[in-house]
Design a protein around this motif. Structure first.
Motif, PDB file in Angstrom:
ATOM      1  N   GLU A   1     -12.309 -24.368 -27.022  1.00  0.00           N
ATOM      2  CA  GLU A   1     -12.254 -23.692 -25.521  1.00  0.00           C
ATOM      3  C   GLU A   1     -11.883 -22.252 -25.738  1.00  0.00           C
ATOM      4  N   LYS A   2     -12.245 -21.473 -24.771  1.00  0.00           N
ATOM      5  CA  LYS A   2     -12.120 -19.972 -24.315  1.00  0.00           C
ATOM      6  C   LYS A   2     -11.224 -19.905 -23.038  1.00  0.00           C
ATOM      7  N   TYR A   3     -10.512 -18.969 -23.106  1.00  0.00           N
ATOM      8  CA  TYR A   3      -9.972 -18.603 -21.750  1.00  0.00           C
ATOM      9  C   TYR A   3     -10.822 -17.629 -21.259  1.00  0.00           C
ATOM     10  N   THR A   4     -11.405 -17.985 -20.143  1.00  0.00           N
ATOM     11  CA  THR A   4     -12.629 -17.137 -19.305  1.00  0.00           C
ATOM     12  C   THR A   4     -11.983 -15.888 -18.981  1.00  0.00           C
ATOM     13  N   LEU A   5     -12.882 -14.858 -19.298  1.00  0.00           N
ATOM     14  CA  LEU A   5     -12.573 -13.572 -19.054  1.00  0.00           C
ATOM     15  C   LEU A   5     -13.265 -13.232 -17.668  1.00  0.00           C
ATOM     16  N   LEU A   6     -13.094 -11.973 -17.127  1.00  0.00           N
ATOM     17  CA  LEU A   6     -13.715 -11.735 -15.844  1.00  0.00           C
ATOM     18  C   LEU A   6     -14.980 -10.876 -16.397  1.00  0.00           C
ATOM     19  N   THR A   7     -16.035 -10.993 -15.529  1.00  0.00           N
ATOM     20  CA  THR A   7     -17.274 -10.071 -15.950  1.00  0.00           C
ATOM     21  C   THR A   7     -16.664  -8.843 -15.262  1.00  0.00           C
ATOM     22  N   VAL A   8     -17.701  -7.867 -15.582  1.00  0.00           N
ATOM     23  CA  VAL A   8     -17.574  -6.522 -15.323  1.00  0.00           C
ATOM     24  C   VAL A   8     -17.352  -6.467 -13.871  1.00  0.00           C
ATOM     25  N   SER A   9     -18.321  -7.027 -13.075  1.00  0.00           N
ATOM     26  CA  SER A   9     -18.242  -6.837 -11.628  1.00  0.00           C
ATOM     27  C   SER A   9     -17.120  -7.686 -11.215  1.00  0.00           C
ATOM     28  N   GLN A  10     -16.682  -8.604 -11.782  1.00  0.00           N
ATOM     29  CA  GLN A  10     -15.110  -9.424 -11.392  1.00  0.00           C
ATOM     30  C   GLN A  10     -14.207  -8.325 -11.635  1.00  0.00           C
ATOM     31  N   CYS A  11     -14.270  -7.649 -12.711  1.00  0.00           N
ATOM     32  CA  CYS A  11     -13.180  -6.706 -13.011  1.00  0.00           C
ATOM     33  C   CYS A  11     -13.073  -5.737 -11.915  1.00  0.00           C
ATOM     34  N   LYS A  12     -14.061  -5.197 -11.399  1.00  0.00           N
ATOM     35  CA  LYS A  12     -14.211  -4.247 -10.271  1.00  0.00           C
ATOM     36  C   LYS A  12     -13.397  -4.818  -9.199  1.00  0.00           C
ATOM     37  N   THR A  13     -13.188  -5.909  -8.967  1.00  0.00           N
ATOM     38  CA  THR A  13     -12.444  -6.578  -7.762  1.00  0.00           C
ATOM     39  C   THR A  13     -10.920  -6.501  -8.197  1.00  0.00           C
ATOM     40  N   LEU A  14     -10.652  -6.302  -9.265  1.00  0.00           N
ATOM     41  CA  LEU A  14      -9.225  -5.830  -9.877  1.00  0.00           C
ATOM     42  C   LEU A  14      -8.748  -4.455  -9.487  1.00  0.00           C
ATOM     43  N   ARG A  15      -9.750  -3.574  -9.251  1.00  0.00           N
ATOM     44  CA  ARG A  15      -9.484  -2.342  -8.858  1.00  0.00           C
ATOM     45  C   ARG A  15      -8.848  -1.526  -9.801  1.00  0.00           C
ATOM     46  N   ARG A  16      -7.542  -1.765 -10.187  1.00  0.00           N
ATOM     47  CA  ARG A  16      -6.875  -1.184 -10.879  1.00  0.00           C
ATOM     48  C   ARG A  16      -6.064  -1.990 -11.984  1.00  0.00           C
ATOM     49  N   LEU A  17      -5.776  -1.407 -13.176  1.00  0.00           N
ATOM     50  CA  LEU A  17      -4.829  -2.436 -13.964  1.00  0.00           C
ATOM     51  C   LEU A  17      -3.837  -1.428 -14.597  1.00  0.00           C
ATOM     52  N   PRO A  18      -2.487  -1.618 -14.653  1.00  0.00           N
ATOM     53  CA  PRO A  18      -1.863  -3.013 -14.022  1.00  0.00           C
ATOM     54  C   PRO A  18      -1.922  -2.662 -12.362  1.00  0.00           C
ATOM     55  N   ASN A  19      -1.625  -4.044 -11.700  1.00  0.00           N
ATOM     56  CA  ASN A  19      -1.582  -4.321 -10.379  1.00  0.00           C
ATOM     57  C   ASN A  19      -0.731  -5.309 -10.113  1.00  0.00           C
ATOM     58  N   PHE A  20      -0.466  -6.055  -9.076  1.00  0.00           N
ATOM     59  CA  PHE A  20       0.548  -6.812  -8.874  1.00  0.00           C
ATOM     60  C   PHE A  20      -0.086  -8.319  -9.287  1.00  0.00           C
ATOM     61  N   VAL A  21      -1.071  -8.247  -9.806  1.00  0.00           N
ATOM     62  CA  VAL A  21      -1.732  -9.507 -10.270  1.00  0.00           C
ATOM     63  C   VAL A  21      -1.572  -9.694 -11.992  1.00  0.00           C
ATOM     64  N   VAL A  22      -1.972  -8.701 -12.300  1.00  0.00           N
ATOM     65  CA  VAL A  22      -1.918  -8.418 -14.017  1.00  0.00           C
ATOM     66  C   VAL A  22      -1.067  -7.550 -14.280  1.00  0.00           C
ATOM     67  N   GLY A  23       0.112  -7.650 -15.291  1.00  0.00           N
ATOM     68  CA  GLY A  23       0.907  -6.589 -15.366  1.00  0.00           C
ATOM     69  C   GLY A  23       0.530  -5.654 -16.462  1.00  0.00           C
ATOM     70  N   SER A  24      -0.604  -5.664 -17.023  1.00  0.00           N
ATOM     71  CA  SER A  24      -0.841  -4.942 -17.954  1.00  0.00           C
ATOM     72  C   SER A  24      -2.210  -4.016 -17.638  1.00  0.00           C
ATOM     73  N   ASP A  25      -2.796  -3.008 -18.496  1.00  0.00           N
ATOM     74  CA  ASP A  25      -4.072  -2.511 -18.490  1.00  0.00           C
ATOM     75  C   ASP A  25      -4.989  -3.190 -19.055  1.00  0.00           C
TER      76      ASP A  25
END
Ligand code: KL2
Length: 491
Positions: free
Chosen positions: A450-474
């Motif tokens: 199994e692998k823990y699915t990553l985000l594609t680059v275009s999905q990453c763009k919807t994270l906008r910035r890291l860290p944010n209120f969803v992901v606590g790291s960069d």
């Protein structure tokens, strides 16, 4: 995705033997009083985020408001599923297999965030506070239910507080700070109810007097056995290599040293003169490398010619690199083996019975890596420690060791859990000028299921910035589950 147990207190340790039965991921459990776990809570926080008033924090009113195009926690969690690798593989025979899940996560040391504050100018200031980031990071890690957790950028003076919930959940740990003035390091957590720590090394990639090894990066290598099948052993190693994007030559030298230590710890026995048997190995962390760069090719292809390349390990008119990468006085061969260990194995044991380095000794506290040169061994074998010239030394008939040949090799068959399809990778683990992959899980002699699915680059763009209120790291966390066949006891 959400469930009613998501607000369990830290004081209620969850000690279920989850791993052997956790294939079904319906029981993801959050701990601590984090209430970002539902859409409504998250959105509430998000919408308020521009209006937080904290006297010590200047509120970033310039933050754009739209939420529709940006990811929220439920959508983030919906992407980050544990995905089965290979259709036909089943997990029957569960009695003979141990399912081992590894998570790796660069959690962004607060001091590095503050030292590089220019990188976070446009972030909401709240998202940069450790007291906001810490519970997000801890929740993400605990929800993954990994048996071994490898963290990079664990700030030393945050460590004792950070590990409290993990201790309650039954994890023990190894920590190694980066050397000299650095304040962060590596934290390797493992389920002490499931594994016995058999041996380990805390590796310093700093070696005095050698330019390519003058950085403060470190590694941790741990050899475990299964508590309910002690002859079943495996090695997990983690590292965080130099950041400087131009210096792939430094990262190559760092990896050569780290692999030599992995080779020492994972060695089981010589099979033939030129082939040894090794334990299953998982090598994970933040390598600060892009897919298909020189060091990536070296790891996954087993061989890399650096001679004549530039410092970025690409063909270059500067041709910075000679035939010698690290000096032979370090005793590490071009095949990433400690020369003195190699000679012991071959000369003392003939064609090779089992010879586990250090296997008779309990792990020593904070041991330094044993790369210090044994000049006697070099002299006895006619190795010239003072030359940069290429040397091939026949240790016994049919087995030679090379120094300064211009090409590095290693004895493992390493593959990456995540597959990369282009120079930048279709997925990403962090943002450095653009969304890139720098975090990896490499493995050898073991099967990922199994692998823990990553985000594609275009999905990453919807994270906008890291860290944010969803992901606590960069960085995003990465993970994989491996199946480890249990060895039958010979008794
Ligand atoms: O890229 V990293 O962040 O794996 O997330 O690893 C390094 C960088 C970490 C440890 O050195 O600190 C960050 N510009 C941007 N980031 C930097 C720099 C820099 N000049 N130096 C260190 N880091």
């Amino acid at each position: 995705m959400d469930n009613s147990s998501s607000h369990q207190k830290c004081t209620k340790p969850k000690m279920d033997p989850y791993h052997d039965t956790c294939y079904n991921q319906n029981n993801a459990t959050a701990i601590c009083d984090i209430s970002f776990n539902s859409a409504s809570n998250y959105n509430m926080l998000y919408h308020q985020s521009g209006t937080f008033t904290d006297k010590s924090v200047k509120t970033n009113v310039a933050d754009p408001k739209p939420i529709g195009n940006y990811i929220d926690k439920p959508r983030y969690k919906a992407i980050r599923k544990w995905k089965r690798l290979g259709k036909e593989r089943s997990i029957s025979n569960a009695e003979d297999l141990f399912l081992m899940r590894v998570l790796s996560f660069n959690i962004l040391a607060q001091n590095l965030l503050e030292d590089h504050s220019y990188l976070y100018m446009n972030h909401n200031k709240k998202t940069l506070m450790w007291k906001i980031r810490k519970p997000l990071v801890i929740q993400e890690i605990i929800e993954a239910e990994a048996n071994v957790i490898c963290l990079q950028e664990m700030q030393e003076d945050h460590l004792l507080d950070f590990i409290i919930p993990f201790k309650q959940l039954g994890y023990d740990y190894l920590y190694k700070k980066r050397t000299n003035d650095k304040k962060d390091g590596l934290l390797l957590l493992y389920r002490s109810d499931q594994f016995t720590l058999v041996d380990y090394a805390k590796v310093e990639l700093y070696q005095s007097g050698i330019e390519l090894l003058s950085r403060d990066n470190v590694g941790i290598i741990a050899k475990f056995s299964l508590k309910d099948s002690p002859e079943t052993q495996f090695v997990v190693a983690t590292t965080h290599l130099l950041y400087n994007p131009k210096r792939n030559d430094v990262r190559l030298a760092q990896i050569q040293l780290l692999l030599a230590e992995i080779e020492r710890i994972a060695f089981v026995e010589n099979l033939t003169m030129d082939k040894a048997k090794y334990l299953p190995i998982i090598l994970t962390g933040d390598f600060n490398l892009k897919p298909f760069s020189g060091v990536y090719k070296f790891l996954t292809e087993g061989s890399f010619e650096y001679h004549g390349k530039g410092r970025n390990l690409e063909p270059s008119s500067y041709r910075s690199l000679s035939n010698s990468l690290i000096p032979s006085r370090l005793c590490v061969t071009d095949n990433c083996q400690h020369f003195n260990i190699l000679t012991q194995r071959l000369q003392r044991e003939g064609t090779g019975k089992v010879m586990l380095e250090n296997s008779e000794f309990p792990p020593q506290k904070d041991e330094k890596m044993s790369t210090s040169c044994n000049t006697k061994v070099l002299q006895q074998n006619n190795v010239n420690a003072d030359t940069d010239r290429a040397q091939t030394i026949e240790i016994i008939q049919g087995h030679s060791a090379k120094f300064a040949s211009g090409t590095l090799t290693h004895p493992f068959n390493m593959r990456s859990v995540y597959t990369h399809t282009s120079a930048h990778g279709e997925e990403a683990t962090t943002h450095q000028e653009e969304w890139v992959t720098v975090d990896y899980i490499f493995y050898s002699n073991i099967q990922p299921i199994e692998k823990y699915t990553l985000l594609t680059v275009s999905q990453c763009k919807t994270l906008r910035r890291l860290p944010n209120f969803v992901v606590g790291s960069d960085h995003l966390s990465i993970g994989a589950t491996f199946q480890l066949p249990k060895k039958k006891s010979l008794l």
